[in-house]
Write a protein that holds these residues in place. Structure first.
Motif, PDB file in Angstrom:
ATOM      1  N   ARG A 196      -8.289  36.975 -13.959  1.00 23.31           N
ATOM      2  CA  ARG A 196      -9.239  35.851 -13.912  1.00 23.31           C
ATOM      3  C   ARG A 196     -10.083  35.832 -15.169  1.00 23.31           C
ATOM      4  O   ARG A 196     -10.569  36.868 -15.615  1.00 23.31           O
ATOM      5  CB  ARG A 196     -10.108  35.946 -12.676  1.00 23.31           C
ATOM      6  CG  ARG A 196      -9.298  35.857 -11.413  1.00 23.31           C
ATOM      7  CD  ARG A 196     -10.211  35.629 -10.246  1.00 23.31           C
ATOM      8  NE  ARG A 196      -9.447  35.695  -9.018  1.00 23.31           N
ATOM      9  CZ  ARG A 196      -9.092  34.626  -8.319  1.00 23.31           C
ATOM     10  NH1 ARG A 196      -9.457  33.442  -8.728  1.00 23.31           N
ATOM     11  NH2 ARG A 196      -8.410  34.757  -7.213  1.00 23.31           N
ATOM     12  N   ARG A 197     -10.258  34.656 -15.698  1.00 23.31           N
ATOM     13  CA  ARG A 197     -11.090  34.504 -16.885  1.00 23.31           C
ATOM     14  C   ARG A 197     -12.526  34.274 -16.465  1.00 23.31           C
ATOM     15  O   ARG A 197     -12.813  33.632 -15.458  1.00 23.31           O
ATOM     16  CB  ARG A 197     -10.630  33.298 -17.696  1.00 23.31           C
ATOM     17  CG  ARG A 197      -9.260  33.479 -18.275  1.00 23.31           C
ATOM     18  CD  ARG A 197      -8.888  32.263 -19.089  1.00 23.31           C
ATOM     19  NE  ARG A 197      -7.510  32.381 -19.522  1.00 23.31           N
ATOM     20  CZ  ARG A 197      -6.814  31.380 -19.973  1.00 23.31           C
ATOM     21  NH1 ARG A 197      -7.345  30.193 -20.038  1.00 23.31           N
ATOM     22  NH2 ARG A 197      -5.576  31.553 -20.344  1.00 23.31           N
ATOM     23  N   THR A 240      -2.950  38.314 -11.134  1.00 20.45           N
ATOM     24  CA  THR A 240      -3.587  37.285 -11.956  1.00 20.45           C
ATOM     25  C   THR A 240      -4.878  37.806 -12.550  1.00 20.45           C
ATOM     26  O   THR A 240      -5.730  38.357 -11.849  1.00 20.45           O
ATOM     27  CB  THR A 240      -3.876  36.021 -11.127  1.00 20.45           C
ATOM     28  OG1 THR A 240      -2.656  35.510 -10.616  1.00 20.45           O
ATOM     29  CG2 THR A 240      -4.546  34.961 -11.977  1.00 20.45           C
ATOM     30  N   ARG A 256       2.585  38.057  -8.818  1.00 21.10           N
ATOM     31  CA  ARG A 256       1.874  37.105  -9.671  1.00 21.10           C
ATOM     32  C   ARG A 256       0.481  36.802  -9.117  1.00 21.10           C
ATOM     33  O   ARG A 256      -0.486  36.724  -9.863  1.00 21.10           O
ATOM     34  CB  ARG A 256       2.654  35.801  -9.811  1.00 21.10           C
ATOM     35  CG  ARG A 256       3.929  35.918 -10.605  1.00 21.10           C
ATOM     36  CD  ARG A 256       3.590  35.913 -12.083  1.00 21.10           C
ATOM     37  NE  ARG A 256       4.729  36.144 -12.915  1.00 21.10           N
ATOM     38  CZ  ARG A 256       5.308  35.222 -13.668  1.00 21.10           C
ATOM     39  NH1 ARG A 256       4.854  34.000 -13.659  1.00 21.10           N
ATOM     40  NH2 ARG A 256       6.321  35.539 -14.416  1.00 21.10           N
ATOM     41  N   ARG A 301      -2.410  26.014 -20.597  1.00 18.59           N
ATOM     42  CA  ARG A 301      -3.003  27.221 -20.020  1.00 18.59           C
ATOM     43  C   ARG A 301      -1.903  28.254 -19.786  1.00 18.59           C
ATOM     44  O   ARG A 301      -1.035  28.060 -18.944  1.00 18.59           O
ATOM     45  CB  ARG A 301      -3.682  26.893 -18.704  1.00 18.59           C
ATOM     46  CG  ARG A 301      -4.923  26.068 -18.880  1.00 18.59           C
ATOM     47  CD  ARG A 301      -5.572  25.728 -17.576  1.00 18.59           C
ATOM     48  NE  ARG A 301      -5.616  26.863 -16.687  1.00 18.59           N
ATOM     49  CZ  ARG A 301      -5.979  26.801 -15.423  1.00 18.59           C
ATOM     50  NH1 ARG A 301      -6.324  25.665 -14.908  1.00 18.59           N
ATOM     51  NH2 ARG A 301      -5.977  27.879 -14.670  1.00 18.59           N
ATOM     52  N   ASN A 302      -1.944  29.313 -20.530  1.00 16.51           N
ATOM     53  CA  ASN A 302      -1.011  30.412 -20.333  1.00 16.51           C
ATOM     54  C   ASN A 302      -1.718  31.474 -19.511  1.00 16.51           C
ATOM     55  O   ASN A 302      -2.670  32.098 -19.976  1.00 16.51           O
ATOM     56  CB  ASN A 302      -0.555  31.001 -21.669  1.00 16.51           C
ATOM     57  CG  ASN A 302       0.253  30.010 -22.460  1.00 16.51           C
ATOM     58  OD1 ASN A 302       0.915  29.157 -21.880  1.00 16.51           O
ATOM     59  ND2 ASN A 302       0.201  30.107 -23.767  1.00 16.51           N
ATOM     60  N   LYS A 303      -1.261  31.641 -18.306  1.00 20.59           N
ATOM     61  CA  LYS A 303      -1.884  32.640 -17.454  1.00 20.59           C
ATOM     62  C   LYS A 303      -1.359  34.016 -17.840  1.00 20.59           C
ATOM     63  O   LYS A 303      -0.201  34.181 -18.211  1.00 20.59           O
ATOM     64  CB  LYS A 303      -1.574  32.361 -15.990  1.00 20.59           C
ATOM     65  CG  LYS A 303      -2.273  31.141 -15.467  1.00 20.59           C
ATOM     66  CD  LYS A 303      -2.156  31.064 -13.981  1.00 20.59           C
ATOM     67  CE  LYS A 303      -2.997  29.914 -13.477  1.00 20.59           C
ATOM     68  NZ  LYS A 303      -3.054  29.888 -12.035  1.00 20.59           N
ATOM     69  N   THR A 304      -2.238  34.984 -17.740  1.00 20.00           N
ATOM     70  CA  THR A 304      -1.834  36.356 -18.015  1.00 20.00           C
ATOM     71  C   THR A 304      -1.814  37.116 -16.707  1.00 20.00           C
ATOM     72  O   THR A 304      -2.651  36.904 -15.822  1.00 20.00           O
ATOM     73  CB  THR A 304      -2.812  37.029 -18.993  1.00 20.00           C
ATOM     74  OG1 THR A 304      -4.135  36.922 -18.469  1.00 20.00           O
ATOM     75  CG2 THR A 304      -2.753  36.360 -20.359  1.00 20.00           C
TER      76      THR A 304
END
Length: 176
Positions: free
Chosen positions: A173-174, A171, A167, A130-133
């Motif tokens: 959110r998807r 963030t 951060r 999981r690569n957070k953007t």
């Protein structure tokens, strides 16, 4: 005269590995595995390149033989290991079958596996990392973060908290 103290007992929760082993014992027993050992150490046994395209699925003992857990004195020998192989690697795996059996038996120290049964099919894919953007903070958010961190005197701590705050606030959110 010196007194011996009783051993101190650990009062914390049991390790997760103990609970996981207890929870998976019945499922693994149905598949012929006495424990998770061969599944967990598959890359060590066959090598990382072959482990990437294969997975052990079931260990079958000849009739009249049971896993070591049920037979206390005699070791179960001559089992058949069912291995699922992805794509064209089955040909290579079949070619290397004697060496793989030898590696398995050497790893366990006795003739645990006599033959391999290869099943060609897709392997369960590992979950992608999981690569957070993170988005850039707006001027208002940046200002609020700086106001919150005004009272912090230590510069290293202030920088770390600012990075953490940006951060958390940035963030993306998807959607589910």
């Amino acid at each position: 005269m010196q007194e011996t103290r009783p051993a101190r007992r650990y009062k914390g929760p049991p390790p997760i590995s103990a609970r996981l082993a207890a929870a998976t014992r019945e499922v693994l027993k149905k598949q012929g595995f006495a424990d998770l050992h061969i599944i967990r150490h598959w890359p060590d046994i066959v090598g990382s390149s072959l482990a990437a395209v294969s997975a052990p699925e079931k260990l079958t003992f000849p009739r009249g033989r049971a896993p070591q857990e049920d037979r206390k004195r005699a070791r179960p020998e001559g089992a058949t290991l069912l291995v699922r192989i992805d794509g064209p690697a089955a040909l290579e795996f079949q070619h290397l079958e004697p060496q793989i059996i030898e590696r398995i038996n050497t790893y366990y120290g006795y003739g645990a596996v006599q033959r391999l049964k290869l099943v060609q099919g897709p392997l369960p894919r590992p979950k992608p990392p999981r690569n957070k953007t993170f988005r850039a903070l707006s001027q208002e958010e940046e200002q609020v973060l700086n106001e919150e961190l005004k009272a912090v005197q230590n510069h290293a701590l202030k920088d770390a908290l600012k990075k953490l705050g940006s951060r958390v606030m940035g963030t993306v959110r998807r959607r589910p």
